[in-house]
Enzyme design. Structure first.
Site, PDB file in Angstrom:
ATOM      1  N   SER A   2       0.793  -1.234   0.000  1.00  0.00           N
ATOM      2  CA  SER A   2       0.000   0.000   0.000  1.00  0.00           C
ATOM      3  C   SER A   2       0.827   1.286   0.000  1.00  0.00           C
ATOM      4  O   SER A   2       0.259   2.366   0.018  1.00  0.00           O
ATOM      5  CB  SER A   2      -0.911   0.005   1.238  1.00  0.00           C
ATOM      6  OG  SER A   2      -0.127   0.187   2.403  1.00  0.00           O
ATOM      7  N   THR A  31      -8.771   3.655  -4.041  1.00  0.00           N
ATOM      8  CA  THR A  31      -7.989   4.765  -3.470  1.00  0.00           C
ATOM      9  C   THR A  31      -8.038   6.030  -4.332  1.00  0.00           C
ATOM     10  O   THR A  31      -8.123   5.953  -5.570  1.00  0.00           O
ATOM     11  CB  THR A  31      -6.510   4.334  -3.317  1.00  0.00           C
ATOM     12  OG1 THR A  31      -5.733   5.493  -3.024  1.00  0.00           O
ATOM     13  CG2 THR A  31      -5.958   3.693  -4.572  1.00  0.00           C
ATOM     14  N   GLU A  61      -5.582   7.650  -5.024  1.00  0.00           N
ATOM     15  CA  GLU A  61      -4.393   7.620  -5.888  1.00  0.00           C
ATOM     16  C   GLU A  61      -4.768   7.268  -7.332  1.00  0.00           C
ATOM     17  O   GLU A  61      -3.985   7.509  -8.248  1.00  0.00           O
ATOM     18  CB  GLU A  61      -3.369   6.614  -5.365  1.00  0.00           C
ATOM     19  CG  GLU A  61      -2.639   7.047  -4.106  1.00  0.00           C
ATOM     20  CD  GLU A  61      -1.675   8.213  -4.304  1.00  0.00           C
ATOM     21  OE1 GLU A  61      -1.033   8.278  -5.371  1.00  0.00           O
ATOM     22  OE2 GLU A  61      -1.585   9.065  -3.411  1.00  0.00           O
ATOM     23  N   HIS A  79      -6.184   8.294   4.948  1.00  0.00           N
ATOM     24  CA  HIS A  79      -6.689   8.268   6.319  1.00  0.00           C
ATOM     25  C   HIS A  79      -5.620   7.670   7.227  1.00  0.00           C
ATOM     26  O   HIS A  79      -4.916   6.741   6.870  1.00  0.00           O
ATOM     27  CB  HIS A  79      -8.023   7.537   6.415  1.00  0.00           C
ATOM     28  CG  HIS A  79      -8.060   6.244   5.694  1.00  0.00           C
ATOM     29  ND1 HIS A  79      -8.202   6.157   4.327  1.00  0.00           N
ATOM     30  CD2 HIS A  79      -7.944   4.982   6.141  1.00  0.00           C
ATOM     31  CE1 HIS A  79      -8.175   4.893   3.976  1.00  0.00           C
ATOM     32  NE2 HIS A  79      -8.013   4.150   5.053  1.00  0.00           N
TER      33      HIS A  79
HETATM   34  P1  NDP Z   1      -1.516  -1.163   5.491  1.00  0.00           P
HETATM   35  O1  NDP Z   1      -0.295  -1.049   4.653  1.00  0.00           O
HETATM   36  O2  NDP Z   1      -1.472  -0.693   6.905  1.00  0.00           O
HETATM   37  O3  NDP Z   1      -1.998  -2.696   5.518  1.00  0.00           O
HETATM   38  C1  NDP Z   1      -1.857  -3.534   4.394  1.00  0.00           C
HETATM   39  C2  NDP Z   1      -2.220  -4.939   4.788  1.00  0.00           C
HETATM   40  O4  NDP Z   1      -2.106  -5.792   3.643  1.00  0.00           O
HETATM   41  C3  NDP Z   1      -1.326  -5.562   5.881  1.00  0.00           C
HETATM   42  O5  NDP Z   1      -2.123  -6.356   6.716  1.00  0.00           O
HETATM   43  C4  NDP Z   1      -0.384  -6.449   5.072  1.00  0.00           C
HETATM   44  O6  NDP Z   1       0.140  -7.537   5.790  1.00  0.00           O
HETATM   45  C5  NDP Z   1      -1.364  -6.949   4.014  1.00  0.00           C
HETATM   46  N1  NDP Z   1      -0.708  -7.526   2.841  1.00  0.00           N
HETATM   47  C6  NDP Z   1       0.274  -6.994   2.092  1.00  0.00           C
HETATM   48  N2  NDP Z   1       0.603  -7.831   1.087  1.00  0.00           N
HETATM   49  C7  NDP Z   1      -0.185  -8.922   1.231  1.00  0.00           C
HETATM   50  C8  NDP Z   1      -0.289 -10.147   0.514  1.00  0.00           C
HETATM   51  N3  NDP Z   1       0.453 -10.405  -0.566  1.00  0.00           N
HETATM   52  N4  NDP Z   1      -1.205 -11.059   0.940  1.00  0.00           N
HETATM   53  C9  NDP Z   1      -1.981 -10.808   2.025  1.00  0.00           C
HETATM   54  N5  NDP Z   1      -1.920  -9.667   2.740  1.00  0.00           N
HETATM   55  C10 NDP Z   1      -1.021  -8.738   2.342  1.00  0.00           C
HETATM   56  O7  NDP Z   1      -2.687  -0.414   4.699  1.00  0.00           O
HETATM   57  P2  NDP Z   1      -3.967   0.368   5.281  1.00  0.00           P
HETATM   58  O8  NDP Z   1      -4.572  -0.416   6.362  1.00  0.00           O
HETATM   59  O9  NDP Z   1      -3.609   1.790   5.477  1.00  0.00           O
HETATM   60  O10 NDP Z   1      -4.944   0.344   4.011  1.00  0.00           O
HETATM   61  C11 NDP Z   1      -5.866  -0.713   3.804  1.00  0.00           C
HETATM   62  C12 NDP Z   1      -6.196  -0.790   2.326  1.00  0.00           C
HETATM   63  O11 NDP Z   1      -6.771   0.436   1.896  1.00  0.00           O
HETATM   64  C13 NDP Z   1      -4.995  -1.034   1.429  1.00  0.00           C
HETATM   65  O12 NDP Z   1      -5.415  -1.835   0.347  1.00  0.00           O
HETATM   66  C14 NDP Z   1      -4.622   0.365   0.949  1.00  0.00           C
HETATM   67  O13 NDP Z   1      -3.954   0.305  -0.280  1.00  0.00           O
HETATM   68  C15 NDP Z   1      -6.010   0.981   0.830  1.00  0.00           C
HETATM   69  N6  NDP Z   1      -6.073   2.415   0.977  1.00  0.00           N
HETATM   70  C16 NDP Z   1      -5.502   3.003   2.070  1.00  0.00           C
HETATM   71  C17 NDP Z   1      -5.570   4.371   2.223  1.00  0.00           C
HETATM   72  C18 NDP Z   1      -4.986   5.037   3.425  1.00  0.00           C
HETATM   73  O14 NDP Z   1      -4.866   6.270   3.417  1.00  0.00           O
HETATM   74  N7  NDP Z   1      -4.663   4.310   4.483  1.00  0.00           N
HETATM   75  C19 NDP Z   1      -6.256   5.223   1.222  1.00  0.00           C
HETATM   76  C20 NDP Z   1      -6.920   4.470   0.187  1.00  0.00           C
HETATM   77  C21 NDP Z   1      -6.809   3.120   0.065  1.00  0.00           C
HETATM   78  P3  NDP Z   1       1.498  -7.374   6.680  1.00  0.00           P
HETATM   79  O15 NDP Z   1       1.057  -6.723   7.955  1.00  0.00           O
HETATM   80  O16 NDP Z   1       1.940  -8.769   6.870  1.00  0.00           O
HETATM   81  O17 NDP Z   1       2.423  -6.530   5.879  1.00  0.00           O
HETATM   82  P1  GDP Z   2       0.248   8.744  -0.303  1.00  0.00           P
HETATM   83  O1  GDP Z   2      -0.638   9.913  -0.590  1.00  0.00           O
HETATM   84  O2  GDP Z   2      -0.472   7.450  -0.271  1.00  0.00           O
HETATM   85  O3  GDP Z   2       1.440   8.678  -1.162  1.00  0.00           O
HETATM   86  O4  GDP Z   2       0.696   8.934   1.240  1.00  0.00           O
HETATM   87  P2  GDP Z   2       2.077   9.387   1.910  1.00  0.00           P
HETATM   88  O5  GDP Z   2       1.752   9.711   3.326  1.00  0.00           O
HETATM   89  O6  GDP Z   2       3.152   8.388   1.672  1.00  0.00           O
HETATM   90  O7  GDP Z   2       2.480  10.704   1.124  1.00  0.00           O
HETATM   91  C1  GDP Z   2       1.651  11.851   1.097  1.00  0.00           C
HETATM   92  C2  GDP Z   2       2.377  12.971   0.362  1.00  0.00           C
HETATM   93  O8  GDP Z   2       3.453  13.451   1.179  1.00  0.00           O
HETATM   94  C3  GDP Z   2       3.008  12.550  -0.967  1.00  0.00           C
HETATM   95  O9  GDP Z   2       2.691  13.536  -1.929  1.00  0.00           O
HETATM   96  C4  GDP Z   2       4.497  12.557  -0.690  1.00  0.00           C
HETATM   97  O10 GDP Z   2       5.311  12.890  -1.806  1.00  0.00           O
HETATM   98  C5  GDP Z   2       4.578  13.651   0.362  1.00  0.00           C
HETATM   99  N1  GDP Z   2       5.803  13.544   1.170  1.00  0.00           N
HETATM  100  C6  GDP Z   2       6.714  14.513   1.365  1.00  0.00           C
HETATM  101  N2  GDP Z   2       7.738  14.064   2.105  1.00  0.00           N
HETATM  102  C7  GDP Z   2       7.465  12.757   2.400  1.00  0.00           C
HETATM  103  C8  GDP Z   2       8.169  11.763   3.133  1.00  0.00           C
HETATM  104  O11 GDP Z   2       9.254  11.962   3.664  1.00  0.00           O
HETATM  105  N3  GDP Z   2       7.549  10.527   3.230  1.00  0.00           N
HETATM  106  C9  GDP Z   2       6.343  10.285   2.641  1.00  0.00           C
HETATM  107  N4  GDP Z   2       5.785   9.068   2.798  1.00  0.00           N
HETATM  108  N5  GDP Z   2       5.679  11.202   1.916  1.00  0.00           N
HETATM  109  C10 GDP Z   2       6.231  12.429   1.806  1.00  0.00           C
END
Ligand code: NDP
Ligand code: GDP
Length: 321
Positions: free
Chosen positions: A85, A126, A128, A181
């Site tokens: 993610s 997302t 994104e 979030h």
């Molecule tokens: P996290 O990165 O915190 O969690 C990702 C989860 O996916 C972890 O439990 C990870 O396991 C698991 N995972 C990764 N690869 C695999 C795999 N190959 N098979 C099974 N499980 C896997 O993400 P968030 O909780 O923040 O986000 C949840 C979802 O929402 C994600 O799909 C993310 O892309 C999407 N999303 C998140 C946003 C945000 O701002 N947080 C915004 C929009 C969408 P492990 O702990 O073992 O690594």
């Molecule tokens: P994203 O929106 O899923 O890429 O969430 P991130 O929290 O990783 O990044 C949010 C924004 O912050 C992106 O536009 C990044 O380029 C910007 N950013 C600036 N400096 C940093 C940094 O040091 N780490 C990360 N993760 N993002 C950064």
């Protein structure tokens, strides 16, 4: 009879909060646990729910494991939150991202289609996928997509696959297009948590400065605890649909830093160092979601302000440090 939910990505930020929310609603909760060399259940322990859920060993890239899990646990609702993610990592590991984040969604949808087609399905789409092009300063369900990273491209594949399974096989597939979030359980590599952790360390004398990339980009940040409620609400509607989940407010990384440092009486300008290492090959400059459909149809709105969120994260990191 209580409902059964299956969550992929249960060890991640959203998976943990969603599991907690569903347990509070009386669900039996199962989660897919991908094996790693070290334990990954710290978020479930933090929320004190590890012993209340059933973990099933599997991986989104292993279709046979997903078939077995769906067959065994017979879920009423499947939440596909598992993904690689982190946007920055998706340039370093594009194929892995495509396989886990993109094809992984198809693998789990196939398992649902083949052995549990009546289950309702949630796909973690997302903002994104929009890419934040300047001609669309506010993004809604009808804004065209233009992903700017391998992560965004993989998510778009998963998004359209979910819609296609809805249209082709009558799967109750919902897509939540969630804007950023955050929470005290956010991964340390994401910018909010990187900042709040650094603020806590700097305040306690354990770190001198904070290296960041482009701090003039804008994001629409909400609290993960609010957002997982929207995921559940989507699956309770009469028809499957796609919803934008956001606050509607956009803020620069710079102003988010101001809030975080200001909370402990520091000035961000004294500590933040701009480091080109954190610039991305292609940037998403501006994200601001229009959550009006979610409010109208789900009665959902963000309840936590950015100030409350960032202060909550700084306070949690102060305790940890
Ligand atoms: P996290 O990165 O915190 O969690 C990702 C989860 O996916 C972890 O439990 C990870 O396991 C698991 N995972 C990764 N690869 C695999 C795999 N190959 N098979 C099974 N499980 C896997 O993400 P968030 O909780 O923040 O986000 C949840 C979802 O929402 C994600 O799909 C993310 O892309 C999407 N999303 C998140 C946003 C945000 O701002 N947080 C915004 C929009 C969408 P492990 O702990 O073992 O690594
Ligand atoms: P994203 O929106 O899923 O890429 O969430 P991130 O929290 O990783 O990044 C949010 C924004 O912050 C992106 O536009 C990044 O380029 C910007 N950013 C600036 N400096 C940093 C940094 O040091 N780490 C990360 N993760 N993002 C950064």
């Amino acid at each position: 009879m209580s409902k059964t939910a299956l969550i992929s990505g249960i060890t991640g930020q959203d998976g943990a909060y969603l599991a907690q929310h569903l347990l509070s609603l009386g669900y039996e909760v199962h989660g897919i646990l991908a094996r790693r060399s070290s334990p990954t259940t710290w978020r479930l322990e933090y929320l004190n729910i590890l012993d209340k859920i059933t973990l099933e060993e599997g991986d989104l890239t292993d279709a046979s494991a997903l078939l077995r899990i769906v067959l065994n646990c017979k879920p009423d609702e499947v939440y596909n939150l598992g993904a690689q993610s982190f946007v920055a990592t998706s340039w370093a590991q594009p194929l892995l991202t495509a396989q886990a984040t993109g094809l992984g969604a198809m693998n789990i949808l196939e398992a649902v289609r083949q052995v549990r087609p009546e289950a309702k399905f949630y796909q973690a789409s997302t903002s994104e996928m929009f890419g934040g092009m300047k001609e669309f300063p506010v993004q809604s369900e009808t804004t065209p997509f233009h992903p700017r990273s391998p992560y965004g491209v993989a998510k778009l594949f998963a998004h359209w696959t979910t819609i296609n399974y809805r249209e082709s096989f009558n799967i109750f597939g919902c897509c939540g297009i969630l804007f950023n979030h955050e929470s005290p359980l956010r991964g340390i590599e994401f910018v909010t948590r990187k900042v709040t952790d650094a603020v806590a360390r700097i305040k306690k004398g354990k770190q001198k400065d904070l290296h960041l990339g482009n701090i003039d980009v804008k994001r629409d940040w909400g609290f993960a605890g609010d957002y997982v409620k929207a995921m559940h609400l989507m699956l309770q509607q009469p028809e499957p649909d796609t919803y934008v989940i956001a606050t509607g407010r956009t803020t620069t990384v710079r102003d988010m830093c101001k809030i975080a440092f200001g909370h402990v009486g520091l000035n961000y300008e004294d500590y933040v160092v701009i480091d080109p290492k954190f610039y991305r090959p292609a940037e998403v400059e501006l994200l601001r979601g229009d959550p009006s459909k979610a409010y109208k149809k789900l009665g959902w709105k963000a309840e936590t302000s950015l100030e409350e969120l960032i202060c909550m994260m700084v306070d949690a990191d102060l305790k940890r440090v």
